[in-house]
Design an enzyme around this catalytic site. Structure first.
Site, PDB file in Angstrom:
ATOM      1  N   GLU A 387       0.828  -1.208   0.000  1.00 19.50           N
ATOM      2  CA  GLU A 387       0.000   0.000   0.000  1.00 19.50           C
ATOM      3  C   GLU A 387       0.862   1.258   0.000  1.00 19.50           C
ATOM      4  O   GLU A 387       1.165   1.826   1.058  1.00 19.50           O
ATOM      5  CB  GLU A 387      -0.933   0.002   1.218  1.00 19.50           C
ATOM      6  CG  GLU A 387      -2.021  -1.056   1.148  1.00 19.50           C
ATOM      7  CD  GLU A 387      -3.030  -0.968   2.305  1.00 19.50           C
ATOM      8  OE1 GLU A 387      -2.808  -0.191   3.266  1.00 19.50           O
ATOM      9  OE2 GLU A 387      -4.041  -1.695   2.230  1.00 19.50           O
ATOM     10  N   GLU A 478      -6.245  -7.337  -0.859  1.00 18.40           N
ATOM     11  CA  GLU A 478      -6.519  -7.253   0.585  1.00 18.40           C
ATOM     12  C   GLU A 478      -7.851  -6.540   0.796  1.00 18.40           C
ATOM     13  O   GLU A 478      -8.122  -5.515   0.167  1.00 18.40           O
ATOM     14  CB  GLU A 478      -5.397  -6.473   1.297  1.00 18.40           C
ATOM     15  CG  GLU A 478      -5.542  -6.466   2.816  1.00 18.40           C
ATOM     16  CD  GLU A 478      -4.501  -5.590   3.511  1.00 18.40           C
ATOM     17  OE1 GLU A 478      -3.283  -5.819   3.307  1.00 18.40           O
ATOM     18  OE2 GLU A 478      -4.915  -4.670   4.251  1.00 18.40           O
TER      19      GLU A 478
END
Ligand code: IDC
Length: 554
Positions: A387, A478
């Site tokens: 991320e 995710e």
């Protein structure tokens, strides 16, 4: 004299009767004798020593049903009596006569593959009576075994079992055609063994066999029966082993249009669980084979994601011993997932580091090692930056993430030309739209979109739908069923809205996380032994129950 004669005649008759009687009882073996069965004991050996015994020559001629013996003539004798002792009629019997000038005798009506011994006496006629020499020495002969017959041949894709007829003799020799020449495949030294299986053969291949029976006389001289007719056998076609595991069924994944497809080009939906950070507590325990098997079989996951934090405490970049330990855990997880036929994502889990370029050098070194190690596997997927975010300074797709991705992808492609690669996007992998007109050139890279159901709702779903419609390949590598913090705000409704949309587009999703940490995102209740999770719901949190039941049904 007359009286004496009749007594002798009576004796002979009685002996004949007993011989015949024995023959009747034992007819299978002793009935085959040729000339009249005259028991040796009835022949008088009067003045034997006055007549020289013949010398049998060691050479004899043999066939399947006859043996011809030879001897050195004794001068001035009137004839010879020839006696035989055989394997199937084990006593000496007279089998024939020869004239005084003869030097050989053919013993006929024999059976193949048996031992026959001979000896003889010469005689002279004196005063109308035969006077015999002593016995000659014996010649140990044998008949040639019968021609073999291959009775049956059964086959699989890798084995051929031959059965042949049982012959008299000492055993068998099996030959097969190899590279155009006959060579011996097997020697069987027991005549009662009449089958042999050759294994390790190629499927759908023609093999040719022939067999012969071996025999021997008592001197050990080898005799061989005629070869059987050649038997050609073609092994069966290889039976495809059905591998029902996800990887067995779907093989190498790749990108086609906006979707991930399997080896057959069919759209393939990744369904999986992510570990929590493997360097913390017992969170890597879920990577045991036992637990992954439950995720595969009970949860219907096809994928497991191994989250390896990079900069958080104990992460890969925080010390070489941590890096070593983390890699060991990755190796174990990949090995176990591979043995179970599951896809496995190696996740370079950047988070607080924000800019993937912060640890680019370590990432290059790490993905060099991984792609070298796993280049020949079709189930390993590389996620190169979890991320990216602007936590610590502005991070954009074009200035930071894309250049990093180009570097890492070229690193991986040096060794692994076709593995699926997942590339994170800006703002904690939400800014997939930044990629739209500025994609990477690698054709097997997908872009990560992450959602947490209670934080990211319609607006992010709309973005996903829009990007998908514009052809962007996306994977939800995710997601959480709760707040983006991972704790609080469990939201079943919003989770299902996401699932429905993703299912309709055949986009895959992976749940954070398969651990028992006391936070809402965890699938397992705290205290669960992650090494041996159980099937069913008993160990699951509300999040775990929701994800498992959706995975099972979709
Ligand atoms: C969270 C964990 C939490 C941990 C935290 C910081 O659930 O236990 O303390 O990281 O390391 C993400 C990240 C993922 C986060 C998760 C929840 O990829 O590492 O895990 N999350 O905050 N993105 C959005 C949410």
């Amino acid at each position: 004299m007359n009286v004496g004669r009749s007594v002798i005649l009576k004796k002979i008759t009685a002996l004949f009767a007993s011989v015949i009687a024995i023959g009747a009882v034992n007819s299978a073996v002793c009935d085959i004798a040729d000339t009249p069965l005259i028991p040796v004991s009835t022949i008088t050996a009067e003045a034997a020593e006055t007549i020289a015994a013949p010398t049998v020559r060691s050479y004899y001629k043999t066939a399947e049903r006859s043996v011809t013996i030879n001897w050195n003539a004794v001068s001035k004798v009137d004839g010879y009596y020839i006696y035989r002792y055989s394997e199937n009629c084990p006593r000496w019997i007279k089998v024939g006569e020869a004239k005084g000038n003869e030097k050989s005798f053919e013993s006929i009506n024999l059976l193949p593959g048996l031992k026959y011994n001979y000896k003889l006496k010469s005689y002279k006629i004196k005063d109308g009576k035969k006077v015999f020499s002593n016995y000659s020495q014996e010649i140990k002969a044998a008949t040639i075994p019968a021609k073999s017959v291959i009775v049956s041949a059964t086959k699989t894709s890798s084995k051929i079992t031959l059965v042949w007829n049982k012959n008299s003799g000492s055993g068998y020799e099996l030959f097969w055609l190899k590279n155009g020449a006959w060579s011996k495949a097997k020697t069987v030294t027991d005549k009662n063994i009449i089958t042999y299986t050759i294994s390790g053969l190629k499927p759908n291949t023609k093999y040719s066999f022939k067999i012969r029976t071996t025999g021997a006389d008592e001197n050990g001289k080898k005799l061989y029966g005629a070869y059987s007719d050649v038997r050609n056998v073609t092994t069966s076609a290889a039976t495809a082993v059905t591998d029902n595991t996800p990887v067995g069924q779907h093989g190498q994944l790749s990108v086609s249009g906006a979707n991930i497809v399997d080896k057959n080009g069919e759209k393939f939906k990744i369904k999986g669980m992510s570990t929590h950070g493997i360097m913390w507590e017992d969170f890597s325990d879920i990577l045991t084979k036992d637990s992954l098997k439950v995720l595969r079989d009970d949860w219907k996951c096809n994928t497991v994601r191994i989250a390896m934090y990079t900069e958080e405490w104990g992460g890969y970049t925080t010390g070489s011993s941590y890096a070593t330990q983390a890699k060991q855990k990755v190796y174990t997880g990949v090995k176990n997932a591979t043995e179970l036929g599951m896809y496995v994502i190696i996740d370079w889990h950047i988070l607080s580091d924000g800019n993937p370029q912060t640890h680019q050098a370590e990432a290059v070194q790490f993905f060099t090692e991984m792609s070298k190690k796993y280049k020949d596997q079709n189930n390993v997927i590389y996620e190169i930056c979890n991320e990216p975010n602007s936590n610590r300074g502005n991070v954009t797709w074009s200035a930071n993430i894309k250049p990093y991705a180009i570097k890492i992808i070229s690193t991986i492609r040096k060794y692994d030309s076709n593995a699926l690669i997942i590339c994170g996007t800006g703002t904690w992998s939400q800014d997939i739209h930044d990629v739209l007109n500025n994609k990477l050139s690698d054709k097997n890279t997908v872009y990560a979109l992450h959602f947490y159901a209670n934080t990211h709702t319609d607006w992010l779903r709309n973005r996903l739908r829009d990007c998908y419609n514009k052809g962007l390949p996306i994977l939800v590598s995710e997601f959480g069923t709760c707040d983006a913090s991972g704790n609080g705000g469990f939201n079943e409704y919003q989770s299902k809205e996401w699932f429905k949309l993703l299912d309709s587009l055949k986009i895959g999703y992976i749940n954070w996380s398969a651990c028992g940490k006391n936070e809402t995102a965890s699938a397992f209740k705290s205290g669960t032994n992650l090494k041996v999770i159980k099937s069913g719901e008993s160990q699951l949190t509300q999040s775990g129950k929701l994800v498992r039941s959706w995975f099972r049904a979709h």
